[in-house]
Design a protein around this motif. Structure first.
Motif, PDB file in Angstrom:
ATOM      1  N   VAL A   1       0.837  -1.205   0.000  1.00  0.00           N
ATOM      2  CA  VAL A   1       0.000   0.000   0.000  1.00  0.00           C
ATOM      3  C   VAL A   1       0.870   1.252   0.000  1.00  0.00           C
ATOM      4  CG1 VAL A   1      -1.853   1.235   1.211  1.00  0.00           C
ATOM      5  CG2 VAL A   1      -1.748  -1.271   1.324  1.00  0.00           C
ATOM      6  N   ASP A   2       0.630   2.121  -0.968  1.00  0.00           N
ATOM      7  CA  ASP A   2       1.254   3.441  -0.966  1.00  0.00           C
ATOM      8  C   ASP A   2       0.182   4.451  -0.629  1.00  0.00           C
ATOM      9  OD1 ASP A   2       4.156   3.463  -2.033  1.00  0.00           O
ATOM     10  OD2 ASP A   2       3.101   1.988  -3.307  1.00  0.00           O
ATOM     11  N   VAL A   3       0.408   5.188   0.441  1.00  0.00           N
ATOM     12  CA  VAL A   3      -0.604   6.163   0.869  1.00  0.00           C
ATOM     13  C   VAL A   3      -0.226   7.550   0.353  1.00  0.00           C
ATOM     14  CG1 VAL A   3      -1.734   7.240   2.856  1.00  0.00           C
ATOM     15  CG2 VAL A   3      -1.147   4.797   2.922  1.00  0.00           C
ATOM     16  N   ILE A   4      -1.189   8.212  -0.238  1.00  0.00           N
ATOM     17  CA  ILE A   4      -1.001   9.618  -0.612  1.00  0.00           C
ATOM     18  C   ILE A   4      -1.999  10.431   0.209  1.00  0.00           C
ATOM     19  CG2 ILE A   4      -1.032  11.335  -2.453  1.00  0.00           C
ATOM     20  CD1 ILE A   4      -0.695   9.145  -4.497  1.00  0.00           C
ATOM     21  N   MET A   5      -1.503  11.366   0.985  1.00  0.00           N
ATOM     22  CA  MET A   5      -2.387  12.260   1.748  1.00  0.00           C
ATOM     23  C   MET A   5      -2.387  13.631   1.066  1.00  0.00           C
ATOM     24  SD  MET A   5      -1.031  11.329   5.583  1.00  0.00           S
ATOM     25  CE  MET A   5      -2.245  12.219   6.578  1.00  0.00           C
ATOM     26  N   THR A   6      -3.529  14.294   1.135  1.00  0.00           N
ATOM     27  CA  THR A   6      -3.532  15.678   0.652  1.00  0.00           C
ATOM     28  C   THR A   6      -3.117  16.581   1.823  1.00  0.00           C
ATOM     29  OG1 THR A   6      -5.857  15.934   1.217  1.00  0.00           O
ATOM     30  CG2 THR A   6      -5.361  15.259  -1.044  1.00  0.00           C
TER      31      THR A   6
ATOM     32  N   LEU B   1       1.918   1.356   9.372  1.00  0.00           N
ATOM     33  CA  LEU B   1       1.161   0.187   8.916  1.00  0.00           C
ATOM     34  C   LEU B   1       1.588  -0.273   7.528  1.00  0.00           C
ATOM     35  CD1 LEU B   1      -2.328   1.278  10.233  1.00  0.00           C
ATOM     36  CD2 LEU B   1      -1.037  -0.721  10.995  1.00  0.00           C
ATOM     37  N   SER B   2       1.827   0.681   6.634  1.00  0.00           N
ATOM     38  CA  SER B   2       2.162   0.298   5.253  1.00  0.00           C
ATOM     39  C   SER B   2       3.646  -0.015   5.110  1.00  0.00           C
ATOM     40  CB  SER B   2       1.776   1.405   4.273  1.00  0.00           C
ATOM     41  OG  SER B   2       2.625   2.516   4.439  1.00  0.00           O
ATOM     42  N   ARG B   3       4.420   0.355   6.109  1.00  0.00           N
ATOM     43  CA  ARG B   3       5.876   0.197   6.094  1.00  0.00           C
ATOM     44  C   ARG B   3       6.503   0.858   4.868  1.00  0.00           C
ATOM     45  NH1 ARG B   3       4.434  -5.431   6.576  1.00  0.00           N
ATOM     46  NH2 ARG B   3       3.393  -5.563   8.572  1.00  0.00           N
ATOM     47  N   ARG B   4       5.914   1.966   4.459  1.00  0.00           N
ATOM     48  CA  ARG B   4       6.433   2.717   3.319  1.00  0.00           C
ATOM     49  C   ARG B   4       6.254   4.201   3.619  1.00  0.00           C
ATOM     50  NH1 ARG B   4       5.925  -1.243  -0.723  1.00  0.00           N
ATOM     51  NH2 ARG B   4       6.430   0.180  -2.389  1.00  0.00           N
ATOM     52  N   PRO B   5       7.069   5.038   2.993  1.00  0.00           N
ATOM     53  CA  PRO B   5       6.895   6.481   3.213  1.00  0.00           C
ATOM     54  C   PRO B   5       5.541   6.944   2.664  1.00  0.00           C
ATOM     55  CG  PRO B   5       8.554   6.048   1.524  1.00  0.00           C
ATOM     56  CD  PRO B   5       8.176   4.727   2.105  1.00  0.00           C
ATOM     57  N   VAL B   6       4.943   7.856   3.371  1.00  0.00           N
ATOM     58  CA  VAL B   6       3.665   8.409   2.901  1.00  0.00           C
ATOM     59  C   VAL B   6       3.978   9.588   1.975  1.00  0.00           C
ATOM     60  CG1 VAL B   6       1.596   9.663   3.657  1.00  0.00           C
ATOM     61  CG2 VAL B   6       2.407   7.667   4.942  1.00  0.00           C
ATOM     62  N   CYS B   7       3.286   9.656   0.858  1.00  0.00           N
ATOM     63  CA  CYS B   7       3.541  10.738  -0.096  1.00  0.00           C
ATOM     64  C   CYS B   7       2.525  11.849   0.111  1.00  0.00           C
ATOM     65  CB  CYS B   7       3.426  10.230  -1.526  1.00  0.00           C
ATOM     66  SG  CYS B   7       4.452   8.813  -1.838  1.00  0.00           S
ATOM     67  N   ILE B   8       3.019  13.062   0.124  1.00  0.00           N
ATOM     68  CA  ILE B   8       2.111  14.194   0.326  1.00  0.00           C
ATOM     69  C   ILE B   8       2.329  15.243  -0.756  1.00  0.00           C
ATOM     70  CG2 ILE B   8       1.385  16.031   1.918  1.00  0.00           C
ATOM     71  CD1 ILE B   8       2.793  14.042   4.084  1.00  0.00           C
ATOM     72  N   ASP B   9       3.587  15.618  -0.875  1.00  0.00           N
ATOM     73  CA  ASP B   9       3.902  16.752  -1.721  1.00  0.00           C
ATOM     74  C   ASP B   9       4.375  16.285  -3.092  1.00  0.00           C
ATOM     75  OD1 ASP B   9       4.748  19.068  -2.817  1.00  0.00           O
ATOM     76  OD2 ASP B   9       6.158  19.589  -1.215  1.00  0.00           O
ATOM     77  N   MET B  10       3.817  16.906  -4.114  1.00  0.00           N
ATOM     78  CA  MET B  10       4.192  16.534  -5.467  1.00  0.00           C
ATOM     79  C   MET B  10       5.657  16.890  -5.748  1.00  0.00           C
ATOM     80  SD  MET B  10       2.153  17.207  -8.944  1.00  0.00           S
ATOM     81  CE  MET B  10       1.565  18.758  -8.446  1.00  0.00           C
ATOM     82  N   PHE B  11       6.157  17.877  -5.023  1.00  0.00           N
ATOM     83  CA  PHE B  11       7.479  18.386  -5.367  1.00  0.00           C
ATOM     84  C   PHE B  11       8.569  17.964  -4.373  1.00  0.00           C
ATOM     85  CE2 PHE B  11       4.222  21.247  -7.024  1.00  0.00           C
ATOM     86  CZ  PHE B  11       4.451  21.048  -8.370  1.00  0.00           C
ATOM     87  N   GLN B  12       8.178  16.957  -3.492  1.00  0.00           N
ATOM     88  CA  GLN B  12       9.199  16.541  -2.519  1.00  0.00           C
ATOM     89  C   GLN B  12      10.363  15.838  -3.236  1.00  0.00           C
ATOM     90  OE1 GLN B  12       6.348  14.155  -0.389  1.00  0.00           O
ATOM     91  NE2 GLN B  12       7.626  12.340  -0.480  1.00  0.00           N
ATOM     92  N   LEU B  13      11.559  15.991  -2.681  1.00  0.00           N
ATOM     93  CA  LEU B  13      12.714  15.372  -3.325  1.00  0.00           C
ATOM     94  C   LEU B  13      12.660  13.865  -3.160  1.00  0.00           C
ATOM     95  CD1 LEU B  13      15.587  17.818  -2.349  1.00  0.00           C
ATOM     96  CD2 LEU B  13      14.635  17.436  -4.622  1.00  0.00           C
ATOM     97  N   LEU B  14      12.916  13.162  -4.230  1.00  0.00           N
ATOM     98  CA  LEU B  14      12.785  11.712  -4.187  1.00  0.00           C
ATOM     99  C   LEU B  14      14.145  11.046  -4.286  1.00  0.00           C
ATOM    100  CD1 LEU B  14       9.901  11.638  -6.695  1.00  0.00           C
ATOM    101  CD2 LEU B  14       9.701  11.044  -4.300  1.00  0.00           C
ATOM    102  N   ASP B  15      14.215   9.824  -3.733  1.00  0.00           N
ATOM    103  CA  ASP B  15      15.471   9.071  -3.792  1.00  0.00           C
ATOM    104  C   ASP B  15      15.805   8.716  -5.236  1.00  0.00           C
ATOM    105  OD1 ASP B  15      15.495   9.199  -1.144  1.00  0.00           O
ATOM    106  OD2 ASP B  15      14.778   7.145  -0.786  1.00  0.00           O
ATOM    107  N   SER B  16      14.762   8.299  -5.952  1.00  0.00           N
ATOM    108  CA  SER B  16      15.017   7.865  -7.322  1.00  0.00           C
ATOM    109  C   SER B  16      14.694   9.014  -8.272  1.00  0.00           C
ATOM    110  CB  SER B  16      14.138   6.669  -7.648  1.00  0.00           C
ATOM    111  OG  SER B  16      12.835   7.125  -7.884  1.00  0.00           O
ATOM    112  N   MET B  17      14.976   8.778  -9.528  1.00  0.00           N
ATOM    113  CA  MET B  17      14.704   9.824 -10.519  1.00  0.00           C
ATOM    114  C   MET B  17      13.232   9.785 -10.947  1.00  0.00           C
ATOM    115  SD  MET B  17      17.209  11.735 -10.901  1.00  0.00           S
ATOM    116  CE  MET B  17      16.849  12.615 -12.420  1.00  0.00           C
ATOM    117  N   ASP B  18      12.531   8.746 -10.537  1.00  0.00           N
ATOM    118  CA  ASP B  18      11.110   8.646 -10.876  1.00  0.00           C
ATOM    119  C   ASP B  18      10.333   9.784 -10.248  1.00  0.00           C
ATOM    120  OD1 ASP B  18      10.751   6.516 -12.456  1.00  0.00           O
ATOM    121  OD2 ASP B  18      10.158   5.114 -10.861  1.00  0.00           O
ATOM    122  N   MET B  19       9.421  10.352 -10.988  1.00  0.00           N
ATOM    123  CA  MET B  19       8.536  11.323 -10.355  1.00  0.00           C
ATOM    124  C   MET B  19       7.468  10.530  -9.633  1.00  0.00           C
ATOM    125  SD  MET B  19       8.176  14.360 -13.086  1.00  0.00           S
ATOM    126  CE  MET B  19       7.865  13.281 -14.459  1.00  0.00           C
TER     127      MET B  19
END
Ligand code: CTP
Length: 409
Positions: free
Chosen positions: A35-40, A55-73
């Motif tokens: 599960v990838d959670v995106i919060m507004t 719970l998801s054991r993954r980072p929660v995504c919020i901001d479209m412009f946050q810096l990412l580890d990978s080059m994937d948007m």
């Protein structure tokens, strides 16, 4: 189980019901989904990302412009990998954006970039839900293929009674499973399943029944729904929760069950008779409660109709295309089941030994042997009734394809 290994994007938008999405996230993970959670941004006013992240054991995504580890948007990678996107709760604001294609945050951008099926669970105050703008937006989204579940009616955060509640987790999970399975092995088929032990009334307070729990039939209905079938469950069971997304027809007696099966026969592609149907009923139903009168009481019983015999007799038009029975036996399992396969003109029979203490009647597990015409028996190990149901239904899908060709998925 259909959620195993699936990639689910859970969008959570800023309504008071967003805390309930934590439970959904937990149940999805428990069922084997990633599960990838995106919060507004607005959701952060109500809850923090921490429970979702834990719970998801993954980072929660919020901001479209946050810096990412990978080059994937983020929006592109989530949009691509998602097997399904669910937004729960979906506010009126987010529904409006999705309806017109506004992509001003990570969630709306992800939805707009994705071809994955979309499930929306609206939650808002009743006035907002009933507003023509919201209803129009929802109609547009539905037309484009989004699955809208709820909102439910009841007490709202405003204190008012009305429609606007986020539906409960089991209903959300059912909508997700049904949507994931809509192109599954039984897609496009009408499946009728019977379940439970019929009850034959003796007087207004008593009946003759049997020990069937109905669980095998309910598991078959649920698994068939998850494989894309339209399912009707004809049930003589009173204690089990209805299966969401499945039409439930309640019956009590063998005669009522027979009527319900025959009424639908011409539209049925697959009939699975998992019910334990009474073979005898009291010859007379007393109008008043039978009083004790000392000494012995002898009951006269008469035969009920055999539902599968009646189906076989009227199957000259080729409907249902496939008929499956169960053989609950206490001895000579395979020989008795083989005899029933022939006599009842079945395509497949699931034989189970009801003397086993770890399986069958009343148990959560079952151990069955599948017998089809002209094929070697397939002995399945002890497994949950849901897993047994999946195996039986996959066998049915194979038989269907052999006989009638590929299903349009
Ligand atoms: N069945 C039916 N109508 C009945 C009794 C049973 O359609 N009146 C169906 C059951 O739903 C099951 C199959 O027939 O799919 C076999 O049921 P079972 O009780 O094992 O067999 P019976 O035909 O009743 O034979 P017996 O009781 O003599 O073993």
């Amino acid at each position: 189980m259909i959620l195993e290994g699936k990639s689910i994007v859970l969008g959570v938008t800023g309504g008071i019901a967003c805390y309930k999405a934590v439970d959904l996230c937990s149940k999805l993970v428990q069922a084997g989904a990633s599960v990838d959670v995106i919060m507004t941004e607005a959701t952060l006013e109500f809850i923090t990302p921490l429970p979702f992240q834990t719970l998801s054991r993954r980072p929660v995504c919020i901001d479209m412009f946050q810096l990412l580890d990978s080059m994937d948007m983020a929006h592109i990678s989530l949009a691509k990998k998602a097997d399904l996107i669910i937004i729960a709760p979906a506010t009126a604001n987010t529904l409006a954006k999705l309806a017109v294609g506004i992509a001003d945050n990570l969630l709306t951008t992800t939805v707009l970039s994705s071809m994955a099926p979309l499930v929306l669970a609206p939650a808002m105050d009743a006035e907002m839900w009933e507003h023509p703008t919201t209803l129009e937006n929802v109609a547009r989204l539905t037309e484009r293929g989004a699955v809208v579940v709820g909102p439910g009616a009841g007490r709202l955060a405003s204190g008012r009674m009305g429609r606007g509640r986020l539906v409960d987790t089991p209903e959300l999970l059912a909508a997700i499973r049904q949507t994931l399975g809509r192109h599954g092995a039984l897609a496009g088929l009408e499946v009728v399943v019977t379940a439970g032990g019929t009850q034959e009334p003796l007087d207004p307070v008593r009946h003759l029944g049997n020990r069937s729990s109905g669980r095998m039939g309910y598991a078959l209905a649920e698994a068939a729904r998850d494989m894309g079938a339209r399912v009707t469950l004809i049930s003589a069971n009173v204690s089990l929760e209805p299966v969401l997304g499945v039409e439930l027809v309640r019956v009590e007696t063998a005669a009522q069950m027979q009527q319900a099966v025959l009424e639908r026969r011409a539209e049925t592609d697959v009939l699975v008779m998992a019910a334990a149907v009474a073979d005898y009923r009291p010859a007379q139903r007393a109008e008043q409660k039978i009083k004790k009168i000392g000494g012995e009481l002898t009951l006269a019983l008469e035969r009920t109709e055999d539902i599968l015999d009646a189906v076989a007799a009227s199957r000259t038009d080729g409907r249902p295309g496939i008929v499956v029975g169960f053989a609950a036996e206490t001895e000579n399992l395979l020989a008795n089941a083989q005899e029933k396969l022939e006599r009842k003109q079945l395509d497949l029979i699931a034989a189970n030994d009801v003397t086993a203490t770890d399986a069958g009647f009343g148990s959560l597990d079952n151990r069955v042997t599948l017998l089809a015409r002209g094929a070697e028996p397939v002995e399945l190990p002890l497994m949950s009734k849901f897993e047994v149901a999946e195996r039986i239904l996959l066998q049915i899908a194979r038989l269907w394809e052999e006989r009638y060709g590929k299903l349009p998925r």
